[in-house]
Motif scaffolding. Structure first.
Motif, PDB file in Angstrom:
ATOM      1  N   CYS A 184       0.830  -1.214   0.000  1.00 55.24           N
ATOM      2  CA  CYS A 184       0.000   0.000   0.000  1.00 55.24           C
ATOM      3  C   CYS A 184       0.861   1.260   0.000  1.00 55.24           C
ATOM      4  N   TYR A 185       1.836   1.281   0.897  1.00 57.56           N
ATOM      5  CA  TYR A 185       2.703   2.467   0.961  1.00 57.56           C
ATOM      6  C   TYR A 185       3.980   2.163   1.736  1.00 57.56           C
ATOM      7  N   TYR A 227       6.695   9.505   2.871  1.00 57.62           N
ATOM      8  CA  TYR A 227       5.791   8.513   2.284  1.00 57.62           C
ATOM      9  C   TYR A 227       5.962   8.340   0.768  1.00 57.62           C
ATOM     10  N   VAL A 229       3.525   6.167  -1.992  1.00 57.87           N
ATOM     11  CA  VAL A 229       2.240   5.478  -2.019  1.00 57.87           C
ATOM     12  C   VAL A 229       2.062   4.711  -3.317  1.00 57.87           C
ATOM     13  N   ILE A 246      -6.167   5.698   2.165  1.00 54.55           N
ATOM     14  CA  ILE A 246      -5.818   4.365   1.697  1.00 54.55           C
ATOM     15  C   ILE A 246      -7.048   3.462   1.736  1.00 54.55           C
TER      16      ILE A 246
END
Length: 278
Positions: A184-185, A227, A229, A246
């Motif tokens: 996801c990240y 981050y 993503v 998310i």
């Protein structure tokens, strides 16, 4: 056959735009990007890509980007990657020809120009298949809109399906394999990075976020100092609050002004897909 490529440009927005066009071709595989001469040279020597998109007239003169990078490559490599110059000025084309670059494209790079470039490269290295097996610019009769007819053999029209990217997190003989589609990240944690998966699991890798930024292909985008993503897991972007949501979680990732261009590109990519705005 896949063709790894690197983008070297002092303008990060131009990097993203070039990458967005190149990502439309299944055979082109993004490796990394750099914003200056030294980082670009090191990336090429480390990854030995087949294609390099190179800016030779940078706005940031401290980046030292120029055609001299090509000369430097000949010092170390027996086979130099195909150099595709991407710049805003036509008048540097003659100089580029002297360095035997593969092509010279005016920014912003247009898809039709890259189509022509790739066809020329394929012809030059004697390959029968073309880059355009899944290109929306081909109609049922295998013609370009507004371009001369291109004959695509049945064998060429069926491109090999790319294997999904697998990340291997290695530590003291322990090899942990992660399907990139499950990520996801990424979240920075000093000199390490936490990798958050779609099942809620978190794995720590002892590499910096900057390292991951330099090697991860689309659909991963840096949106904040902390981050990166996977755009496929974004369910909502609130530009007023500067956060990305998310999917299937309560997680909200902030994005910063310095990476706002990346977020704008994500929004643009959503709009260019199978998309209905209500």
């Amino acid at each position: 056959m896949n063709y790894p490529y690197i983008v070297i440009d002092d303008n990060q927005e131009s990097v993203l735009k070039t990458k967005a066009i190149a990502d439309g071709f299944s055979e082109l595989v993004f490796v990394a990007s750099a914003n200056n001469y030294t980082d670009g040279l090191n990336l090429i020597l480390e990854h030995t890509p087949k294609i390099v998109f190179l800016e030779i007239d940078p706005a940031d003169k401290t980046s030292n980007l120029s055609l001299q990078l090509i000369n430097e490559l000949y010092r170390y490599l027996k086979v130099v990657p195909k150099i595709i110059v991407t710049t805003t000025k036509k008048e540097l084309a003659f100089d580029a020809i002297q360095f035997e670059v593969a092509d010279y494209l005016i920014k912003p790079v247009q898809r039709v120009d890259l189509v022509k470039t790739l066809l020329k490269l394929k012809k030059a290295i004697g390959e029968d298949e073309v880059f355009l097996s899944q290109s929306p610019m081909l109609d049922a009769s295998s013609k370009f809109v507004g371009e001369p007819q291109v004959i695509v053999s049945e064998q060429a029209s069926v491109s090999k399906k790319e294997q999904p990217l697998v990340l291997c997190i290695k530590s003291y003989g322990d090899y942990r394999y992660i399907d990139a589609r499950d990520i996801c990240y990424f979240q920075a944690d000093n000199n390490s990075t936490d990798i958050h998966l779609n099942n809620g699991e978190m794995i720590t890798a002892f590499k910096t976020l900057k390292h991951f930024e330099s090697v991860l292909p689309h659909p991963f985008s840096r949106i904040h100092n902390s981050y990166i993503v996977n755009r496929h897991y974004i369910s909502r972007i609130h530009t007023g609050n500067a956060v990305c949501y998310i999917k299937n979680s309560t997680t909200k990732l902030p994005f910063s002004k310095s990476y706002k261009e990346n977020v704008d590109l994500i929004i643009s990519e959503f709009a260019n897909g199978n998309y209905l705005e209500i």
